[in-house]
Scaffold this motif. Sequence first.
Motif, PDB file in Angstrom:
ATOM      1  N   ARG A 131       0.638  -1.083  -0.039  1.00 26.58           N
ATOM      2  CA  ARG A 131       0.170  -0.078  -0.006  1.00 26.58           C
ATOM      3  C   ARG A 131       0.782   1.172   0.109  1.00 26.58           C
ATOM      4  O   ARG A 131       0.579   2.018  -0.634  1.00 26.58           O
ATOM      5  CB  ARG A 131      -0.973  -0.083   1.234  1.00 26.58           C
ATOM      6  CG  ARG A 131      -2.121  -0.861   1.112  1.00 26.58           C
ATOM      7  CD  ARG A 131      -3.021  -0.818   2.289  1.00 26.58           C
ATOM      8  NE  ARG A 131      -3.825  -1.902   2.381  1.00 26.58           N
ATOM      9  CZ  ARG A 131      -5.098  -1.838   1.866  1.00 26.58           C
ATOM     10  NH1 ARG A 131      -5.354  -0.860   1.250  1.00 26.58           N
ATOM     11  NH2 ARG A 131      -5.900  -2.808   2.017  1.00 26.58           N
ATOM     12  N   LEU A 132       2.032   1.332   0.810  1.00 26.02           N
ATOM     13  CA  LEU A 132       2.763   2.369   0.559  1.00 26.02           C
ATOM     14  C   LEU A 132       3.565   2.651  -0.439  1.00 26.02           C
ATOM     15  O   LEU A 132       3.682   3.858  -1.108  1.00 26.02           O
ATOM     16  CB  LEU A 132       3.910   2.211   1.942  1.00 26.02           C
ATOM     17  CG  LEU A 132       3.485   2.579   3.514  1.00 26.02           C
ATOM     18  CD1 LEU A 132       4.469   2.166   4.436  1.00 26.02           C
ATOM     19  CD2 LEU A 132       2.730   3.713   3.702  1.00 26.02           C
ATOM     20  N   LEU A 133       4.059   1.516  -1.082  1.00 27.05           N
ATOM     21  CA  LEU A 133       4.580   1.746  -2.509  1.00 27.05           C
ATOM     22  C   LEU A 133       3.870   2.058  -3.516  1.00 27.05           C
ATOM     23  O   LEU A 133       4.137   2.839  -4.445  1.00 27.05           O
ATOM     24  CB  LEU A 133       5.211   0.368  -2.636  1.00 27.05           C
ATOM     25  CG  LEU A 133       6.531  -0.100  -2.107  1.00 27.05           C
ATOM     26  CD1 LEU A 133       6.884  -1.544  -2.283  1.00 27.05           C
ATOM     27  CD2 LEU A 133       7.735   0.801  -2.428  1.00 27.05           C
ATOM     28  N   ALA A 134       2.391   1.993  -3.227  1.00 30.88           N
ATOM     29  CA  ALA A 134       1.347   2.387  -4.493  1.00 30.88           C
ATOM     30  C   ALA A 134       1.012   3.688  -4.371  1.00 30.88           C
ATOM     31  O   ALA A 134       0.436   4.219  -5.217  1.00 30.88           O
ATOM     32  CB  ALA A 134       0.273   1.379  -4.237  1.00 30.88           C
ATOM     33  N   MET A 135       1.364   4.431  -3.145  1.00 30.90           N
ATOM     34  CA  MET A 135       1.033   5.816  -3.026  1.00 30.90           C
ATOM     35  C   MET A 135       1.818   6.583  -4.094  1.00 30.90           C
ATOM     36  O   MET A 135       3.099   6.599  -4.424  1.00 30.90           O
ATOM     37  CB  MET A 135       1.401   6.260  -1.371  1.00 30.90           C
ATOM     38  CG  MET A 135       0.340   5.399  -0.473  1.00 30.90           C
ATOM     39  SD  MET A 135       1.067   5.875   1.209  1.00 30.90           S
ATOM     40  CE  MET A 135       0.485   7.830   1.265  1.00 30.90           C
ATOM     41  N   PRO A 136       1.225   7.560  -4.555  1.00 31.09           N
ATOM     42  CA  PRO A 136       1.678   8.611  -5.478  1.00 31.09           C
ATOM     43  C   PRO A 136       2.889   9.237  -5.020  1.00 31.09           C
ATOM     44  O   PRO A 136       2.795   9.905  -3.957  1.00 31.09           O
ATOM     45  CB  PRO A 136       0.571   9.312  -6.250  1.00 31.09           C
ATOM     46  CG  PRO A 136      -0.360   9.311  -5.201  1.00 31.09           C
ATOM     47  CD  PRO A 136      -0.282   8.021  -4.396  1.00 31.09           C
ATOM     48  N   ASP A 137       3.854   9.723  -5.840  1.00 25.68           N
ATOM     49  CA  ASP A 137       4.992  10.391  -5.283  1.00 25.68           C
ATOM     50  C   ASP A 137       4.528  11.876  -5.445  1.00 25.68           C
ATOM     51  O   ASP A 137       4.960  12.373  -6.652  1.00 25.68           O
ATOM     52  CB  ASP A 137       6.342  10.025  -5.900  1.00 25.68           C
ATOM     53  CG  ASP A 137       7.560  10.701  -5.329  1.00 25.68           C
ATOM     54  OD1 ASP A 137       7.379  11.163  -4.105  1.00 25.68           O
ATOM     55  OD2 ASP A 137       8.526  10.579  -6.070  1.00 25.68           O
ATOM     56  N   VAL A 138       3.924  12.545  -4.602  1.00 25.41           N
ATOM     57  CA  VAL A 138       3.569  14.008  -4.872  1.00 25.41           C
ATOM     58  C   VAL A 138       3.964  14.865  -3.779  1.00 25.41           C
ATOM     59  O   VAL A 138       4.793  14.356  -2.676  1.00 25.41           O
ATOM     60  CB  VAL A 138       2.216  14.053  -4.711  1.00 25.41           C
ATOM     61  CG1 VAL A 138       1.485  13.437  -6.019  1.00 25.41           C
ATOM     62  CG2 VAL A 138       1.576  13.688  -3.505  1.00 25.41           C
ATOM     63  N   GLY A 139       4.368  16.284  -3.892  1.00 20.14           N
ATOM     64  CA  GLY A 139       4.883  16.878  -2.929  1.00 20.14           C
ATOM     65  C   GLY A 139       6.276  16.906  -2.869  1.00 20.14           C
ATOM     66  O   GLY A 139       7.083  16.372  -3.803  1.00 20.14           O
ATOM     67  N   THR A 140       6.989  17.538  -1.864  1.00 22.91           N
ATOM     68  CA  THR A 140       8.334  17.602  -1.778  1.00 22.91           C
ATOM     69  C   THR A 140       8.746  17.366  -0.434  1.00 22.91           C
ATOM     70  O   THR A 140       7.872  17.357   0.536  1.00 22.91           O
ATOM     71  CB  THR A 140       8.826  19.160  -2.235  1.00 22.91           C
ATOM     72  OG1 THR A 140       8.134  20.105  -1.248  1.00 22.91           O
ATOM     73  CG2 THR A 140       8.664  19.690  -3.600  1.00 22.91           C
ATOM     74  N   ASP A 141      10.115  17.219  -0.312  1.00 30.03           N
ATOM     75  CA  ASP A 141      10.338  16.863   1.116  1.00 30.03           C
ATOM     76  C   ASP A 141      10.028  17.827   1.979  1.00 30.03           C
ATOM     77  O   ASP A 141      10.175  18.018   3.230  1.00 30.03           O
ATOM     78  CB  ASP A 141      11.690  16.507   1.147  1.00 30.03           C
ATOM     79  CG  ASP A 141      12.249  14.894   0.535  1.00 30.03           C
ATOM     80  OD1 ASP A 141      11.095  14.369   0.478  1.00 30.03           O
ATOM     81  OD2 ASP A 141      13.245  14.590   0.037  1.00 30.03           O
ATOM     82  N   GLU A 142      10.331  19.379   1.565  1.00 32.69           N
ATOM     83  CA  GLU A 142      10.126  20.362   2.416  1.00 32.69           C
ATOM     84  C   GLU A 142       8.819  20.408   3.237  1.00 32.69           C
ATOM     85  O   GLU A 142       8.637  21.003   4.143  1.00 32.69           O
ATOM     86  CB  GLU A 142      10.476  21.829   1.580  1.00 32.69           C
ATOM     87  CG  GLU A 142      11.626  21.926   1.280  1.00 32.69           C
ATOM     88  CD  GLU A 142      12.209  21.210   0.084  1.00 32.69           C
ATOM     89  OE1 GLU A 142      11.331  20.672  -0.752  1.00 32.69           O
ATOM     90  OE2 GLU A 142      13.517  20.692  -0.029  1.00 32.69           O
ATOM     91  N   ASP A 143       7.992  19.662   2.426  1.00 29.61           N
ATOM     92  CA  ASP A 143       6.383  19.742   3.007  1.00 29.61           C
ATOM     93  C   ASP A 143       6.536  19.026   4.601  1.00 29.61           C
ATOM     94  O   ASP A 143       5.745  19.434   5.277  1.00 29.61           O
ATOM     95  CB  ASP A 143       5.588  19.029   2.172  1.00 29.61           C
ATOM     96  CG  ASP A 143       5.035  19.762   0.977  1.00 29.61           C
ATOM     97  OD1 ASP A 143       5.326  20.905   0.673  1.00 29.61           O
ATOM     98  OD2 ASP A 143       4.941  18.936  -0.204  1.00 29.61           O
ATOM     99  N   PHE A 144       7.528  18.536   4.700  1.00 30.00           N
ATOM    100  CA  PHE A 144       7.559  17.513   6.032  1.00 30.00           C
ATOM    101  C   PHE A 144       8.589  18.349   6.814  1.00 30.00           C
ATOM    102  O   PHE A 144       8.808  17.649   8.120  1.00 30.00           O
ATOM    103  CB  PHE A 144       7.849  16.269   5.812  1.00 30.00           C
ATOM    104  CG  PHE A 144       6.795  15.480   4.845  1.00 30.00           C
ATOM    105  CD1 PHE A 144       5.498  15.256   5.616  1.00 30.00           C
ATOM    106  CD2 PHE A 144       6.981  15.177   3.523  1.00 30.00           C
ATOM    107  CE1 PHE A 144       4.539  14.538   4.747  1.00 30.00           C
ATOM    108  CE2 PHE A 144       5.949  14.906   2.913  1.00 30.00           C
ATOM    109  CZ  PHE A 144       4.685  14.509   3.208  1.00 30.00           C
TER     110      PHE A 144
END
Length: 77
Positions: free
Chosen positions: A52-65
Amino acid sequence: MAQLIVRNLDVNLVAKLRSRAARNRRSVEAEHREILRDVLVGYQGRKSLKARLLAMPDVGTDEDFLRKPEKGRRVRL
């Protein structure tokens, strides 16, 4: 069809099974069958947490966190 007899069940467990069967409008025996089917057969079709985690889309940036560095608080010793 095979038969299964389950002995020495906890009274609270049987009460929960009865209430679950009533909520789903089934007999206790039918509810028991459904639970076994879900757990033993339905489990094979479920995805793992990793999948499930691998299926999540890669959106946003690391700065969001990123977190702002916290100022230390004064401590009296």
